[in-house]
Design an enzyme around this catalytic site. Structure first.
Site, short mmCIF file in Angstrom:
data_model
loop_
_atom_site.label_atom_id
_atom_site.label_comp_id
_atom_site.label_asym_id
_atom_site.label_seq_id
_atom_site.Cartn_x
_atom_site.Cartn_y
_atom_site.Cartn_z
N SER A 264 90.27 10.22 3.77
CA SER A 264 90.29 11.19 4.87
C SER A 264 91.54 10.98 5.71
CB SER A 264 89.05 11.00 5.75
OG SER A 264 89.15 11.82 6.90
N THR B 110 87.67 21.63 12.37
CA THR B 110 87.50 20.23 12.71
C THR B 110 87.78 20.05 14.20
OG1 THR B 110 88.27 19.69 10.50
CG2 THR B 110 88.35 17.93 12.11
O1 DON Z 1 88.94 14.35 6.22
C1 DON Z 1 89.97 15.00 6.16
O2 DON Z 1 91.08 14.51 6.17
C2 DON Z 1 89.91 16.54 6.15
N1 DON Z 1 88.75 16.94 5.43
C3 DON Z 1 89.92 17.05 7.56
C4 DON Z 1 89.86 18.54 7.59
C5 DON Z 1 90.48 19.11 8.80
O3 DON Z 1 90.99 18.43 9.66
C6 DON Z 1 90.48 20.57 8.93
N2 DON Z 1 91.00 20.92 10.22
N3 DON Z 1 91.37 21.76 10.82
#
Ligand code: DON
Length: 260
Positions: free
Chosen positions: A143, A72
């Site tokens: 999220s 992300t």
């Molecule tokens: O939307 C969310 O909260 C998660 N799917 C975000 C995933 C995430 O930040 C992975 N990161 N390193």
């Protein structure tokens, strides 16, 4: 930061996670081929004069092309007029759902994991959810992504956000409180050791570097303090007067604070 203030923050954290996870209503490659590193190193080393310094202006960046990470990503942007963008985007895991849109090369994410499959069952980030986040047609999953623009006198003052799944919310909160409540500059706020409580598991997770006295005090207060890896990767901007300050999180060396 005082013990009291930290304590307050943990309390807010675990409650916030509890609240959000269980009670709230849920609310969404093209790569350049990098040069082969050895070839690239050879090309560069051929230009080195072992006898003389090379003036900086003769050294152009040239590469290697920065590779995009699999995680992300967050970016914060501000233009000279003070207009701001705060953007966090995700596939959730490497290669997302593993499905591409035919003819585009665009990978689809697997944010479906952010729904709670059944009340109390943790998702991949250990976050447990309730009925409000149950999987239903036409509904958006919960999220943690928290791109933030804090306004001061109606104008963007602090732009921040972070990847990191379950660590996003506490990371962003700590950036904001470090700047606003503790008067840190944005680099200090970014580098400061992070702490995290997400209600379940019932542990206070800390990065290395929190003072031993503080840790002992917290343990005495009943916290199950656990030292873990780094948490979150905040990329932030603060605007003070006519000056724009950026800070890239050293926890991800690929980050960059730059001006154009
Ligand atoms: O939307 C969310 O909260 C998660 N799917 C975000 C995933 C995430 O930040 C992975 N990161 N390193």
């Amino acid at each position: 930061m005082s013990k009291e203030m930290q304590q307050l923050q943990f309390k807010l954290n675990d409650r916030a996670y509890d609240d959000v996870l269980f009670l709230s209503h849920t609310v969404d490659p093209e790569h350049d081929t990098p040069p082969v590193l050895k070839e690239y190193a050879r090309k560069l080393s051929a230009k080195i004069d072992p006898e003389r310094a090379t003036p900086s202006e003769r050294i152009s960046p040239g590469g290697p092309v920065p590779q995009e990470g699999g995680n992300t990503t967050h970016f914060s942007v501000m233009d000279k007029w003070g207009n701001a963008v705060s953007n966090t985007y995700t596939l959730n895991f490497n290669y997302g759902s593993g499905i591409t849109v035919p003819g585009t090369g665009i990978l689809l994410n697997n944010e479906m994991d952010d729904f709670s499959i059944t009340p109390g069952a943790p998702n991949a980030y250990g976050l447990t959810g309730g009925r409000s986040n149950a999987l239903e047609p036409g509904k958006r999953m919960l999220s943690s992504m928290t791109p933030v623009i804090v306004l001061r006198d109606g104008k963007p003052f602090l732009i921040t956000g972070s990847p990191g799944g379950n660590f996003i919310i506490t990371t962003v909160l700590q950036i904001i409180t470090n700047v606003i409540d503790f008067g840190m500059n944005i680099s200090e706020a970014t580098n400061a050791v992070r702490v995290h409580h997400q209600w379940t598991p019932d542990e206070l997770r800390i990065e290395r570097g929190l003072g031993t006295d503080t840790v002992n005090l917290l343990r005495r207060m009943g916290y199950n303090v656990v030292t873990g890896d780094t948490m979150g990767i905040a990329e932030s901007i603060v605007k003070i007067g006519d000056y724009i300050y950026g800070a890239a999180d050293p926890r991800r060396p690929g980050g960059l604070a730059d001006g154009y």
